[in-house]
Design a protein around this motif. Structure first.
Motif, PDB file in Angstrom:
ATOM      1  N   ASP A 316       0.825  -1.206   0.000  1.00 55.73           N
ATOM      2  CA  ASP A 316       0.000   0.000   0.000  1.00 55.73           C
ATOM      3  C   ASP A 316       0.862   1.260   0.000  1.00 55.73           C
ATOM      4  OD1 ASP A 316      -2.168  -1.673   0.042  1.00 55.73           O
ATOM      5  OD2 ASP A 316      -2.579  -1.424   2.181  1.00 55.73           O
ATOM      6  N   ASN A 323       0.942   6.772  -6.740  1.00 54.30           N
ATOM      7  CA  ASN A 323      -0.275   7.512  -7.082  1.00 54.30           C
ATOM      8  C   ASN A 323      -0.136   9.008  -6.841  1.00 54.30           C
ATOM      9  OD1 ASN A 323      -1.657   5.285  -7.984  1.00 54.30           O
ATOM     10  ND2 ASN A 323      -2.748   4.924  -6.050  1.00 54.30           N
ATOM     11  N   SER A 331      -4.286   0.449  -8.007  1.00 56.80           N
ATOM     12  CA  SER A 331      -4.805  -0.092  -6.751  1.00 56.80           C
ATOM     13  C   SER A 331      -4.201  -1.469  -6.521  1.00 56.80           C
ATOM     14  CB  SER A 331      -6.329  -0.195  -6.798  1.00 56.80           C
ATOM     15  OG  SER A 331      -6.727  -1.194  -7.739  1.00 56.80           O
TER      16      SER A 331
END
Length: 522
Positions: A316, A323, A331
């Protein structure tokens, strides 16, 4: 069973440093034996960011010697292995609004600290760093840095509209797992014995040599060697204190680097060098023609190196970092593969894993039966490390030949034209390959692709196709020439074709390897 022949040098560890040392030693006339407890490059050496680079960000920590040596080596290595290593252009976008922030959850989680400048890298500092990077390593064959306008030109960068300017500079890419295997191949061609799936379980220092005990596919064995090298990377301390019964003269700092792989994010062939608010950087790298590699994290690793995986938190973190720059965000569902490796950094007392030195340290216990322990290092300087290791051992081997590896090609790398030209030669000789498959063969095997493909004129002559262009002929080559024993050895280290194959195809490869590998090694 008779004891193996006594050798001059016994190397523990089949990563890049161990195989590099074995190659250098064999080429200097020593009798060499190497033992690796698993597959070649099974640990750290197949879990890198795949870069032959000086380490631009190490300039933040004034690591000028390391960067200079690495840049000099980059030039040597790119010429010695043009099939598995090649130049790559990197784009560094500039964000004038970037500020350093220690309060982010990921900063606290990953233990990052700001370098000396304590805030965003100003434009003048980036320009200065890139100037030094172009010149520290001496004369380079690679293109120099240039400033670019990200809002103009034919290339659509895939960045958010707010990024207007940046710089483009040169570095190098390498297939890390194949680098290790080819060093082992060259070592073996020069007389070294390479033992995989062979664990060193004990060693005793005698008056003038070492007695080493191993457990391998053929059972227990006892070896005798005049000198011993501990090149086990993140296992160096455990091997020294637990198996060699020595006292550690240094401390290894274990740092986990995680990576994720997505489908290809950009139409262009540039890599991106991205700066984060936590003072770190990551790369977005073109990977295996149809993918993008994103990495890496740097987290203190407390468990066994064998347990390293990319955690959800690290995944993540990399996604959120990327991002911050990408026009089209990604994602977790876009991640097709992830991996992590543990880097054995020499513990220089710094507070953060990011700031810890990537330089190497060699410690020689120079009794009558010498022991050389390897600490730290980075993939770009493996050849220099190997050369330095043999130079340290030279007083124990009177008449040892001088260093020889600079500029000497690895197997398949003796060609004076680019991989694209080699690809075209393969397509002309083997028109059934197609462009993508010919390019893969050229990058994996270099001129040895002609030996692997032999006299085949049609695809069926290479035997069964297991999917993604992986044939029975290639599998037999990997078993017989490159110590491959399992589907994982083939699909996730030597070829990376696991990215392209279905679960059924992977199972078929596993069944073939389980049947054929034992026969080849009987």
């Amino acid at each position: 069973m008779a004891e193996p022949e006594r050798v001059d040098l016994f190397v523990i560890g089949g990563g890049v440093n161990g195989c590099g040392i074995a190659r250098d030693a064999a080429g200097r006339g020593l009798k060499v034996r190497l033992a690796e407890q698993g597959d070649l490059a099974q640990g750290t050496s197949s879990a890198s960011s795949k870069l032959f680079h000086g380490g631009l960000r190490y300039l933040d920590y004034f690591e000028f010697k390391l960067v200079r040596e690495a840049l000099s080596e980059r030039e040597i290595l790119l010429k010695a292995m043009p099939h598995i290593a090649f130049p790559m252009r990197f784009v560094l976008p500039y964000d004038p609004q970037m500020r350093f922030d220690t309060a982010t959850p990921t900063s606290r989680l990953l233990g990052h600290v700001a370098p000396w400048w304590k805030g965003r890298r100003p434009a003048w500092l980036l320009r200065l760093g890139l100037f030094l990077y172009d010149h520290l390593g001496g004369k380079s064959s690679l293109d120099g840095t240039k400033r670019i306008d990200l809002t103009k030109g034919r290339i659509r960068w895939g960045l958010k509209p707010g990024f207007r300017k940046g710089w483009e500079y040169s570095d190098g890419w390498v297939d890390d797992a194949r680098l290790v295997v080819l060093n082992a191949r060259d070592a073996a061609a020069r007389g070294a014995e390479v033992l995989t799936r062979t664990k060193v379980v004990g060693a005793t220092r005698l008056a003038d040599h070492w007695q080493i005990r191993t457990e391998g596919p053929d059972g227990p064995a006892t070896h005798h060697a005049r000198a011993l090298v501990n090149a086990t990377g993140p296992w160096a301390d455990a091997v020294l204190t637990g198996i060699l019964h020595g006292r550690s003269p240094a401390k290894v700092r274990l740092v986990r680097g995680a990576h994720i792989v997505t489908k290809r994010l950009f139409a262009h062939d540039r890599a991106l060098f991205l700066q984060g608010r936590d003072g770190r950087i990551i790369f977005l790298l073109p990977y295996e023609q149809d993918f993008t590699l994103i990495g890496t994290t740097e987290v203190a690793h407390e468990a066994s190196p064998a347990t390293a995986t990319c955690t959800e938190a690290e995944r993540d973190y990399l996604i959120a970092f990327a991002n911050g720059y990408l026009e089209q965000p990604i994602s977790a569902e876009d991640v097709v593969w992830s991996f992590a490796g543990v880097r054995p950094l020499y513990d220089d007392g710094t507070k953060s894993a990011t700031a810890a030195s990537r330089d190497y340290v060699l410690h020689l216990d120079s009794d009558d039966a010498p022991l050389l322990n390897i600490y730290g290092g980075k993939i770009t300087t493996y050849r220099r490390l190997s050369e330095a290791a043999l130079d340290r051992l030279a007083p124990h081997f009177p008449g040892l030949k001088p260093g020889w590896t600079a500029g000497v090609p690895l197997p398949g790398g003796a060609f004076g034209y680019g991989a694209r030209a080699l690809t075209e030669r393969l397509r002309i000789r083997y028109p059934f390959l197609g462009e993508a498959r010919a390019l893969r063969m050229a990058h994996a095997y270099g001129t040895e692709a002609f030996d692997l493909l032999g006299a085949a004129r049609r695809a069926p002559e290479l035997g069964r196709d297991f999917g993604a262009g992986l044939t029975e002929a290639e599998l037999r080559w990997l078993i017989q020439r490159e110590w491959a024993q399992t589907a994982e050895d083939v699909l996730w280290r030597r070829t990376k074709l696991g990215l392209r194959m279905t679960a059924e195809e992977i199972s078929a490869v596993a069944a073939f390897m389980a049947q054929e590998a034992p026969r080849a090694n009987a």
